[in-house]
Scaffold this active site. Sequence first.
Site: not given
Ligand code: LLP
Length: 416
Positions: A311, A315, A343-344, A371
């Site tokens: 992350r 991001y 190595c980045e 995540y």
């Molecule tokens: N529903 C759908 C259709 C989604 O695409 C997602 C997340 C969720 C629910 C759940 O979202 P949450 O409640 O966890 O925000 N890798 C990123 C976050 C990517 C989210 C993708 N979709 C991070 O580390 O912030």
Amino acid sequence: MAFTYRGGVLCAEEVSLEDVARQFGTPCYVYSRAAIERAYREYADELAGRPSLVCYSVKANSNLAVLSVMAQLGAGFDIVSGGELARVIAAGGDLAKVVFSGIGKSEIEIRDALQAGVLSINLESEQELARVNGIAIGMGKRAPVAFRVNPDVDAKTHPYISTGLKQSKFGIAYADAERLYREAARLPGIRLTGIGCHIGSLMNDSAPFVAATQRIVALLVRLEQAGIALAHIDLGGGMGIRYKDEAQAPIAAFVHGALDALGQRKEKVLLDPGRSIVGNAGILLTRVEYVKPGEAKNFVVVDAAMNDLLRPALYDAWHEIRQVRETESDGLAGVYDVVGPICESADFLARERKLAPRPGGLLAIMSAGAYGMAMSSNYNTRPRPAEVLVSGGEMHLARRRETTQELLALETIPQW
Ligand code: LLP
């Protein structure tokens, strides 16, 4: 609180993180069962008294031990792949409470989901509708489906995790929804069960979420007038958590805002939160390899890296860093970047933090339950971390550390 200092040592519930490191090594993800349960119950309590289902978003943290906690609580699951379906089955989840989202479902994934008897397949294109219809007819079934509609609402979050705008790849266009519902209603392999949306992740404010709900409700009314009645409305996930000091709207604000927008409507309400259930229920435990003071910057080199927690690199995300020993007696106080061995230059976990680290000391990277492990990789041929679930004074090794041998096992050298 799931992670607190007891006698100067950071603990997960009642377990000292020093004990976790001693027993399972580092880097290591540590999750608190109580914190997961507490977050789930917050949703369940806010939704009480109305037909509803919380479908935990498996992608946030898909460890079987975590999924089994959710299954025992009676949660549903939001999945996005055949692999996640297999996980829900292995964890004993109720398949009739599974929604299958995602824009690129393969034929085999669709077939497996229909065979498993999921609650809903969330369609994201006209071609997918045709594919699901064909597969269902071939299986002698009617596929329960919802369309994921793109409400064209700005979630006001990081562009990489914003999904509800017109230019996004997700969902069907709002303007096409009525036509597609009418078309779907005529197909013999399709049973229309719901409507869905998801506008993005890590929303600090509930206003965009409520605005999206209003747009979907307006569509529901139009569909009803066209003679299409639906059983559920899936409002997605995306509720943020506090990583630092953000003004974060509480879960109640999201739920109440949505319920107000729904008014007297009778459809079952589905939510699919991920991060807000597991994010603050987990940390990444890491050991300091070197303390490296420099001319322009000081570095703490730890044994976790961007392959373990992507992350920050991806991001520019901010995660709090805590010393497991609140005060390190021989630590070297200063302002440090916390970096991994990869190595980045993007391999950092935190920047410019006041710490007093010592080689061999332990650090906890906070808010890493969502995540974190889910997005880990084997970059630099680094075995992925162990995962430990804590409950009260007990620890359970939920996933053992990979071995280097396992990483090599799938590869072969040609003999030509
Ligand atoms: N529903 C759908 C259709 C989604 O695409 C997602 C997340 C969720 C629910 C759940 O979202 P949450 O409640 O966890 O925000 N890798 C990123 C976050 C990517 C989210 C993708 N979709 C991070 O580390 O912030």
